[in-house]
Design a protein around this motif. Structure first.
Motif, PDB file in Angstrom:
ATOM      1  N   THR A 190      -5.614  73.257 131.702  1.00 44.74           N
ATOM      2  CA  THR A 190      -5.197  73.994 132.898  1.00 44.74           C
ATOM      3  C   THR A 190      -5.870  73.448 134.156  1.00 44.74           C
ATOM      4  OG1 THR A 190      -6.921  75.634 132.433  1.00 44.74           O
ATOM      5  CG2 THR A 190      -4.712  76.078 131.593  1.00 44.74           C
ATOM      6  N   ARG A 191      -7.086  72.936 134.015  1.00 43.20           N
ATOM      7  CA  ARG A 191      -7.775  72.385 135.176  1.00 43.20           C
ATOM      8  C   ARG A 191      -7.264  70.995 135.542  1.00 43.20           C
ATOM      9  NH1 ARG A 191     -14.135  73.861 133.950  1.00 43.20           N
ATOM     10  NH2 ARG A 191     -13.812  75.984 133.196  1.00 43.20           N
ATOM     11  N   LEU A 192      -6.503  70.374 134.646  1.00 48.34           N
ATOM     12  CA  LEU A 192      -6.028  69.017 134.881  1.00 48.34           C
ATOM     13  C   LEU A 192      -4.584  68.971 135.351  1.00 48.34           C
ATOM     14  CD1 LEU A 192      -7.557  67.378 131.681  1.00 48.34           C
ATOM     15  CD2 LEU A 192      -8.314  66.958 134.020  1.00 48.34           C
ATOM     16  N   GLU A 193      -3.983  70.129 135.583  1.00 42.80           N
ATOM     17  CA  GLU A 193      -2.560  70.140 135.917  1.00 42.80           C
ATOM     18  C   GLU A 193      -2.277  69.422 137.224  1.00 42.80           C
ATOM     19  OE1 GLU A 193      -1.340  74.166 135.930  1.00 42.80           O
ATOM     20  OE2 GLU A 193      -1.352  74.386 133.734  1.00 42.80           O
ATOM     21  N   SER A 202      -0.121  65.859 137.607  1.00 42.69           N
ATOM     22  CA  SER A 202       1.080  65.720 138.425  1.00 42.69           C
ATOM     23  C   SER A 202       0.913  64.655 139.499  1.00 42.69           C
ATOM     24  CB  SER A 202       1.416  67.067 139.080  1.00 42.69           C
ATOM     25  OG  SER A 202       0.356  67.474 139.949  1.00 42.69           O
ATOM     26  N   ARG A 203      -0.317  64.474 139.975  1.00 40.14           N
ATOM     27  CA  ARG A 203      -0.562  63.496 141.047  1.00 40.14           C
ATOM     28  C   ARG A 203      -0.625  62.059 140.505  1.00 40.14           C
ATOM     29  NH1 ARG A 203      -1.167  59.838 143.650  1.00 40.14           N
ATOM     30  NH2 ARG A 203      -2.315  59.499 145.588  1.00 40.14           N
ATOM     31  N   PHE A 204      -1.252  61.865 139.360  1.00 38.29           N
ATOM     32  CA  PHE A 204      -1.501  60.504 138.876  1.00 38.29           C
ATOM     33  C   PHE A 204      -0.726  60.172 137.597  1.00 38.29           C
ATOM     34  CE2 PHE A 204      -5.299  61.476 141.374  1.00 38.29           C
ATOM     35  CZ  PHE A 204      -5.379  60.352 142.187  1.00 38.29           C
ATOM     36  N   LYS A 205       0.239  60.991 137.231  1.00 36.31           N
ATOM     37  CA  LYS A 205       1.000  60.725 135.999  1.00 36.31           C
ATOM     38  C   LYS A 205       1.757  59.406 136.097  1.00 36.31           C
ATOM     39  CE  LYS A 205       4.987  62.204 135.636  1.00 36.31           C
ATOM     40  NZ  LYS A 205       6.260  62.954 135.612  1.00 36.31           N
ATOM     41  N   VAL A 229      -1.719  63.599 126.433  1.00 36.28           N
ATOM     42  CA  VAL A 229      -1.000  64.460 127.374  1.00 36.28           C
ATOM     43  C   VAL A 229       0.203  65.097 126.691  1.00 36.28           C
ATOM     44  CG1 VAL A 229       0.313  64.485 129.525  1.00 36.28           C
ATOM     45  CG2 VAL A 229      -1.781  63.131 129.367  1.00 36.28           C
ATOM     46  N   LEU A 230       0.906  64.311 125.892  1.00 35.42           N
ATOM     47  CA  LEU A 230       2.059  64.833 125.160  1.00 35.42           C
ATOM     48  C   LEU A 230       1.635  65.886 124.145  1.00 35.42           C
ATOM     49  CD1 LEU A 230       5.136  64.431 124.631  1.00 35.42           C
ATOM     50  CD2 LEU A 230       4.487  62.793 122.864  1.00 35.42           C
ATOM     51  N   HIS A 231       0.463  65.687 123.560  1.00 36.56           N
ATOM     52  CA  HIS A 231      -0.038  66.628 122.562  1.00 36.56           C
ATOM     53  C   HIS A 231      -0.391  67.971 123.199  1.00 36.56           C
ATOM     54  CE1 HIS A 231      -1.639  67.685 118.674  1.00 36.56           C
ATOM     55  NE2 HIS A 231      -2.797  68.026 119.208  1.00 36.56           N
ATOM     56  N   SER A 232      -0.830  67.921 124.449  1.00 38.84           N
ATOM     57  CA  SER A 232      -1.234  69.157 125.118  1.00 38.84           C
ATOM     58  C   SER A 232      -0.033  69.947 125.619  1.00 38.84           C
ATOM     59  CB  SER A 232      -2.182  68.848 126.280  1.00 38.84           C
ATOM     60  OG  SER A 232      -1.534  68.015 127.240  1.00 38.84           O
ATOM     61  N   THR A 233       0.962  69.252 126.168  1.00 40.19           N
ATOM     62  CA  THR A 233       2.160  69.930 126.657  1.00 40.19           C
ATOM     63  C   THR A 233       3.314  68.952 126.689  1.00 40.19           C
ATOM     64  OG1 THR A 233       3.152  71.034 128.554  1.00 40.19           O
ATOM     65  CG2 THR A 233       1.416  69.444 129.020  1.00 40.19           C
ATOM     66  N   ASP A 234       4.505  69.413 126.323  1.00 46.89           N
ATOM     67  CA  ASP A 234       5.693  68.557 126.297  1.00 46.89           C
ATOM     68  C   ASP A 234       6.417  68.516 127.632  1.00 46.89           C
ATOM     69  OD1 ASP A 234       5.220  68.036 123.668  1.00 46.89           O
ATOM     70  OD2 ASP A 234       6.559  69.614 122.920  1.00 46.89           O
ATOM     71  N   GLU A 235       6.036  69.366 128.539  1.00 52.01           N
ATOM     72  CA  GLU A 235       6.801  69.497 129.768  1.00 52.01           C
ATOM     73  C   GLU A 235       6.372  68.520 130.845  1.00 52.01           C
ATOM     74  OE1 GLU A 235       6.286  73.503 130.898  1.00 52.01           O
ATOM     75  OE2 GLU A 235       7.332  74.352 129.159  1.00 52.01           O
ATOM     76  N   VAL A 236       5.205  67.919 130.691  1.00 51.54           N
ATOM     77  CA  VAL A 236       4.675  67.064 131.756  1.00 51.54           C
ATOM     78  C   VAL A 236       5.453  65.762 131.851  1.00 51.54           C
ATOM     79  CG1 VAL A 236       2.647  65.817 132.564  1.00 51.54           C
ATOM     80  CG2 VAL A 236       2.399  68.094 131.564  1.00 51.54           C
ATOM     81  N   LEU A 237       5.699  65.122 130.704  1.00 50.66           N
ATOM     82  CA  LEU A 237       6.348  63.816 130.697  1.00 50.66           C
ATOM     83  C   LEU A 237       7.859  63.985 130.679  1.00 50.66           C
ATOM     84  CD1 LEU A 237       4.082  61.942 128.127  1.00 50.66           C
ATOM     85  CD2 LEU A 237       3.946  61.905 130.618  1.00 50.66           C
TER      86      LEU A 237
END
Length: 1287
Positions: A355-358, A362-365, A390-398
């Motif tokens: 949650t602290r890395l959201e 989003s900025r450096f993805k 990153v994919l393991h933590s959440t599927d929505e980012v990528l």
């Protein structure tokens, strides 16, 4: 909580004397930092400084807390840490004990420890400690730094220094850990250490900056651990306090509440103190060093900030600190980018921190995704692993586009990248499995949970549209999804079983892809090594890997021994599927057929293979059937007899059928119809495919095939495919016969028979080289190259002298035909190749296939050159195509040149120059003798010569003879043909010297003089005087030979190459005409001196004149030295070097005493018909003119120099000083850039040369005002100034 980095650059510590920190300045401008006075002693690399003796608090000889017996040298703290023999805990405890006894002495030892760890020989003495500021101490240490070597402990090589970094970091961590409860809060130790490290980290000396930054970062990490412990203790104390306060008043202990309050207050104070220290280090060191010029220092800072955010996320894991990692991901150095990714991996691995890395994500993805294509493979691997986290933590980012950028990397040639991409793909597509009900029987085959995942793999493979790379996809997924890929039972079930109701069946394309993937998984499990292009060499397998390999082979054999026959029966018509399925038995454990009682399945397999042979005529299917028989017919296994009987029966039937069909096909008087030709062709293709892997010597196939080929030559109407396969089959007959003869147990009759058959076959192939069909000619050429290479002189090497009667060397006619074939079928434009693509010129795949075929043809011929089967000079026709066909065949031609140079350097050089001569002649025939030297054809030849020159490398000694021979042949070629326009015109090939000049830079200095002398043997006197454009190649070539050569041995006209150049004699005093002539004669060689004397007496040798004009020889001229762009120092050095022996071992030049040409020693060159010239008369006239010119120039120099002095004095009065950018005085800049010219001007004047200093802008202004009459070298040496031409 640590304050964000936006703090003032200057801060204060709460102590008796304020200590300020700053890192914005270097050591020369470091802030004044007070260091408490103390007594102490220093050491230099573990030894005491001379003259310094001190005693510790204990009175005994002690230093750094380590006691030594009397008379023993004390060990410095640096030496103890460097050796690493003592436990770091005891070393730190000893230092703490010393600090408690005498903190000034111990702190001084710690300061010297950091200084010595930087590789500095200097020692901070007690006097310096007491009276000098930090900046002054660092400046003093910088002055005493050892500048002889750039190494220091952190960069030194060797096992001792490799361990030093770990010991150094461990010492700092243990020191802080042991002092965390008392000493670090005394407002003295940490203040002094942080002050010192901050100052050192700002030093211009790399060793100081590197070592202090590492120490400061490790100190910061240790303080983070202390702060984390304090935070935990504060939370525990607060919780205890709240618990106690919530108790009833009767049960509440007020004393305990006061103690807890007091403890919490102390912890808070300590926490504030630690945060001040950390802020000091962060602002004083990190903020400046994370962008240091040295990549290692930047990597240290990023690695440590990653540790801080991971250890103490409450304080450091926020955007104020994460931005430094994000910015540094754009670093130019791969090791820094790698540290950024590894630091982020530690954060993304902990799901609680997501949650602290959201915002950061989003900025450096996009940057992280782009780093998967980083040029550094290690960085790309870690970027993919980070995206997997990153994919393991959440599927929505990528996004799907981001994932696709990673998907295609499973086909990467770099295996670690592909493995990482395979793991990403597996987690994205295959991590979701259908849940199995508890207690339910395990589903197998088509109903297993892996069925849908296998289908997904097939779909992905087809969508990627890289159908020939299934092996790479399997290898990428092997480590992450081996269990899925080895579910062969499910794969065979998907292929054989009917789909259940409601399930969609696989299409034909999907079944083909599944069979290919299944074959690749079987190969990977059996061979246990990656596919071609990804392997890094054979790796020794562990015992566990070997056991897994044996288990997999057993399991696959048991499964496919039963499933393969029905699979072949189902897909018997599909060539592609059958070809892949027939490869499976190559990986079987054949013992399983016997131990597992699977003989009936073996019989079924042999029946299916026989049916495949009878049904198919496709070459790939037939060859695969042949290989399968070869794999099964292994004499070590009990199944050999069964397989051998089945194979023999099949071959007997095929050979009998072929002989019967051939007899009918070749009957005289009857025209064969298409059905007969098809039957012969299909049978011949089967026999040829089996003859590749099996010895069919017991059947006389040579006679029948040779008869077939001979009929094709006589009639000329033989179908091309029959000829192609007959040639191939006969080739196999020859090779199998040779294999039997080479075994040693052979008869003389066998050797004679083989020799006769081989020579007959070579003549047959040579006759087919002129066939009208391109495919037949290519087949004949390929086989002929192979046969010539096998039966070359190389076959007798390795103790096989008995095979010498079989050696066969091609005659001149065969070599000519082979070369002609290459020139007409390989070096053609893509659009002209209509024979190999069958009209499919627009098909890109067909063009690539045609190019691949032509490359194989060229490689086959180049092998003949490399192995000396054909003459090396035939390579000239190949080498001359290097530039034109560089994209298609450049690598093959370059490798051929390299190999031929290793065999014979001189012959290779002659071949290269021959190729250039051929191109030059072709250009003349196309453009005519009056071609433009700026034309694209001529420039292309020059560029090719430049490329050839680069292939000789930088070692001039190794290529000395080769380069010399190259120049010799080039000069002879340039003067070979006289001008067709008559006398007075340049030779026909003179422009070739312009091409030859590209190789002049490869000549050694002494060789340039020898080549120049050889060139003058071909020149007439008039040639040296010509200045027209048509003679420029000669002028430029001579200049290229004179550049860097021995000036004293150059001709008098060597410097007079153009109107703007200057020819000056060495310093001479004014003399009488007689003395001048005598001096000039002394400078001439003996032959020229004698000629001059004869001329002065009026005698003339007519026969010598006639002989000179018959042979183009340039006689040696008076030795004059040109000073154009050269200094006297350089010239003197060149004169000394010019006395060295310059013999190259290539040219047969006459000695100085034999300068006069002799008919028997002159080169055999064509005569240049020019008007006879009286050489003696010209020399006498030249000397007289020169004497008059020198007298006149002496007077003119004095006048010009007086004018020069006047102008220069005016310039001096206007000058204001010399700037850094203008290091040379104006007099040197405007006076022809030659000290020698100034010496000439000074000869007649008795005063010194002035040095004039002007600022750059003034120089530019004054130079524009100077008159060209005085300072332009062109005007000084122009003919209008000289009055008369030198010649």
């Amino acid at each position: 909580m640590i304050a964000p980095p936006e703090l003032p650059s200057e801060f204060h510590y709460p102590q008796d004397s304020d200590t300020r920190f700053s890192s914005d300045t270097d050591f020369s401008e470091a802030p004044d930092v007070s260091i408490n006075p103390t007594k102490g002693k220093g050491g230099k690399k573990g030894k005491k400084a001379a003259g310094e003796k001190g005693k510790g608090a204990g009175g005994a000889g002690r230093m750094n807390g380590h006691y030594q017996e009397n008379g023993m040298e004390n060990l410095m703290l640096f030496e103890v840490v460097k050796m690493g023999k003592s436990a770091m805990q005891s070393v730190v405890d000893d230092w703490i004990e010393a600090y408690k006894n005498d903190r000034d002495m111990a702190l001084l030892d710690l300061i010297n420890f950091f200084i010595q760890c930087s590789g500095c020989k200097g020692v901070v003495s007690g006097e310096m400690f007491r009276n000098m500021q930090n900046s002054e101490i660092i400046r003093r240490m910088t002055e005493e730094f050892d500048e002889d070597s750039g190494d220091y402990p952190l960069t030194m090589a060797g096992p001792l220094w490799k361990k030093f970094k770990g010991s150094f970091c461990e010492f700092i961590a243990v020191l802080v850990r042991q002092c965390q409860y008392s000493i670090i809060y005394d407002e003295y130790l940490m203040d002094t250490v942080i002050s010192l490290l901050t100052g050192l980290s700002d030093s211009q000396v790399r060793a100081f900056r590197h070592t202090s930054t590492l120490a400061a970062m490790k100190l910061m990490t240790a303080l983070v651990n202390v702060a984390l412990n304090l935070s935990i203790n504060m939370d525990n104390t607060q919780r205890q306090y709240e618990t106690e306060r919530n108790k009833m008043v009767a049960k509440r202990a007020n004393d305990r509440l006061e103690l807890l309050l007091q403890k919490r207050k102390e912890l808070q104070e300590n926490q504030d103190e630690i945060e001040n220290m950390m802020n000091a280090i962060f602002k004083g060191v990190f903020v400046h060093r994370y962008r240091d010029a040295i990549a290692e220092i930047r990597a240290i800072t990023i690695e440590e900030i990653g540790m801080w955010m991971k250890l103490y996320s409450d304080a450091f894991l926020n955007d104020s600190y994460l931005k430094y990692v994000g910015w540094t991901m754009h670093d130019k150095q791969g090791e820094v980018r790698l540290k950024c990714l590894t630091a982020l991996q530690g954060l993304y691995y902990n799901r609680e921190l997501n949650t602290r890395l959201e915002l950061f994500t989003s900025r450096f993805k996009d940057r992280i995704v782009s780093m998967t294509l980083d040029k550094e493979y290690d960085v790309a691997v870690q970027a993919i692993k980070l995206l997997t986290l990153v994919l393991h933590s959440t599927d929505e980012v990528l996004s799907p586009e981001d994932c696709e950028n990673v998907y295609h990397l499973v086909y990467s040639a770099h295996r670690p990248v592909a493995i990482a991409a395979g793991e990403f793909l597996f987690k994205k597509l295959f991590s979701t499995r259908e849940p199995e009900e508890e207690g339910a029987p395990k589903r197998r085959g088509r109903q297993s949970p892996n069925a849908n995942l296998i289908k997904t793999t097939v779909f992905f493979f087809l969508e990627s549209e890289l159908h020939e790379h299934a092996a790479y996809l399997v290898d990428s997924l092997w480590e992450s999804g081996a269990d899925l890929l080895k579910d062969w039972e499910c794969m065979t079930s998907l292929l054989l079983d009917d789909p259940v109701p409601g399930e969609e069946a696989l299409t034909d394309r999907q079944e083909t892809a599944l069979i290919e993937i299944m074959l690749c998984t079987v190969r990977q499990a059996a061979e246990c090594h990656p596919p071609i292009g990804r392997g890094t060499g054979k790796r020794v397998m562990t015992a566990k890997e070997k056991k897994t390999q044996l288990d997999d082979r057993t399991r696959m054999t048991e499964l496919f021994a039963v499933a393969l026959p029905p699979l072949l029966a189902k897909y018997s018509i599909d060539s592609e599927k059958v070809t892949n399925l027939l490869q499976l038995p190559q990986f079987f454990d054949l013992d399983i057929y016997t131990t597992g009682r699977l003989e009936k399945h073996l019989e079924a397999l042999l029946r299916q293979i026989r049916e495949m042979v009878e049904k198919h005529t496709d070459t790939e299917v037939l060859e695969m059937c042949s290989k399968t028989y070869h794999a099964l017919s292994n004499e070590e296994f009990t199944i050999f007899n069964r397989v051998d009987i089945a194979r023999s029966q099949l071959l007997d039937e095929m050979v009998d059928k072929f002989n019967r069909l051939l007899e009918d096909f070749l009957q005289e008087g009857e025209e064969p119809d298409e059905d007969d030709a098809y039957q012969v062709l299909s049978t011949l293709k089967r026999i040829t495919a089996f003859h590749n892997a099996h010895d069919l010597s017991q059947w006389d196939l040579f006679s029948s095939n040779f008869k077939l080929l001979n009929t094709g030559i006589e009639n000329g109407d033989m179908p091309e495919q029959i000829v192609v396969h007959a040639l191939q089959c006969t080739h196999y007959v020859i090779l199998w016969h040779l294999a039997k003869v080479s075994e040693g147990s052979h008869r003389k009759e066998d050797m004679v028979s083989l020799r006769k058959q081989m020579r007959m076959f070579c003549l047959m192939c040579q006759r087919y080289l002129t066939n009208v069909n391109t495919t037949v000619k290519e087949q004949a050429f390929t086989i002929l190259c192979d046969v010539l290479l096998v039966f070359s002189h190389q076959m007798v090497s390795g103790g096989r002298e008995q095979l010498e009667p079989l050696v066969y060397s091609p005659d001149d006619s065969l070599q000519t035909e082979l070369l002609s074939f290459i020139l007409h079928h390989v070096f053609i434009d893509q659009d002209d190749d209509s024979g190999s693509t069958d009209g499919q010129q627009d098909d890109e795949a067909a063009k690539i296939e045609a190019l691949h075929k032509r490359r194989n043809l060229l490689a086959g011929y180049c092998k003949l050159i490399i192995y000396n089967v054909v003459e090396m000079n035939t390579g000239a026709d190949i080498f001359k195509q290097y530039m034109r066909y560089y994209n298609d065949y450049g690598d093959i031609i370059k490798e051929t040149m390299s190999k031929t140079r290793q065999i014979d350097k001189i012959q290779c050089a002659k071949t290269l120059i021959l190729s250039l001569q051929q191109l030059f002649n072709e250009m003349l025939s196309e453009l005519g003798t009056g071609f433009d030297r700026s034309s694209s054809a001529f420039c292309g030849i020059k560029e090719l010569a430049r490329r050839f020159s680069l292939t000789f490398g930088l070692d001039q000694v190794k290529t000395r003879d080769a380069i010399a021979m190259l120049h010799k042949d080039g000069i002879e070629f340039a003067f070979k043909e006289p001008s067709p326009q008559g006398e007075g015109n340049p030779p026909l090939h003179l422009a070739f010297l312009d091409i030859l000049s590209e190789f002049s830079s490869k000549l050694m200095r002494q060789d340039k003089r020898t080549v120049h002398m050889y060139l003058e043997r071909f020149m007439t006197f008039q040639m040296a005087l010509q200045r027209e454009d048509c003679w420029l190649p000669l002028i430029s070539y001579r200049n290229s030979l004179q550049a860097g050569g021995d000036d004293d041995n150059m001709s008098v006209v060597s410097g007079y190459s153009s109107r703007g150049s200057s020819v000056r004699s060495k310093k001479t005093k004014a003399a009488t005409p007689t003395a001048t002539v005598a001096a000039a004669k002394r400078k001439l060689p003996e032959g020229v001196c004698s000629l001059a004397e004869e001329s002065s007496s009026g005698s003339t040798d007519v026969s010598w004149q006639h002989q000179t004009m018959q042979t183009p020889v340039m006689m040696p001229s008076p030795h004059l030295t040109s000073t154009m762009m050269r200094g006297p120092g350089d010239m003197r050095g060149e004169v000394k070097r010019g006395r060295d022996d310059s013999y190259m071992g290539v040219y047969a030049l006459p000695s100085d005493s034999q300068q006069q040409p002799h008919p028997h020693t002159l080169p055999q060159t064509p005569q240049l018909h020019q008007t006879p010239i009286d050489y003696n008369t010209q020399v006498t006239w030249m000397l007289a003119q020169r004497q008059q010119e020198e007298v006149r120039q002496q007077q003119e120099r004095a006048m010009n120099y007086a004018k020069l002095r006047t102008n220069l004095q005016q310039v001096i009065r206007r000058g204001t000083g010399l700037m850094e950018e203008d290091e040379e005085p104006i007099v040197e800049d405007v006076m022809m850039s030659s000290e020698g010219r100034m010496e000439d001007l000074n000869e007649g004047m008795d005063f010194d040369t002035m040095d004039i200093d002007l600022p750059p802008s003034k120089n530019r202004r004054e130079r524009s005002e100077l008159k060209p009459d005085y300072f332009d070298p062109g005007s000084i040496m122009d003919e209008s100034v000289l009055g008369v031409s030198m010649f």
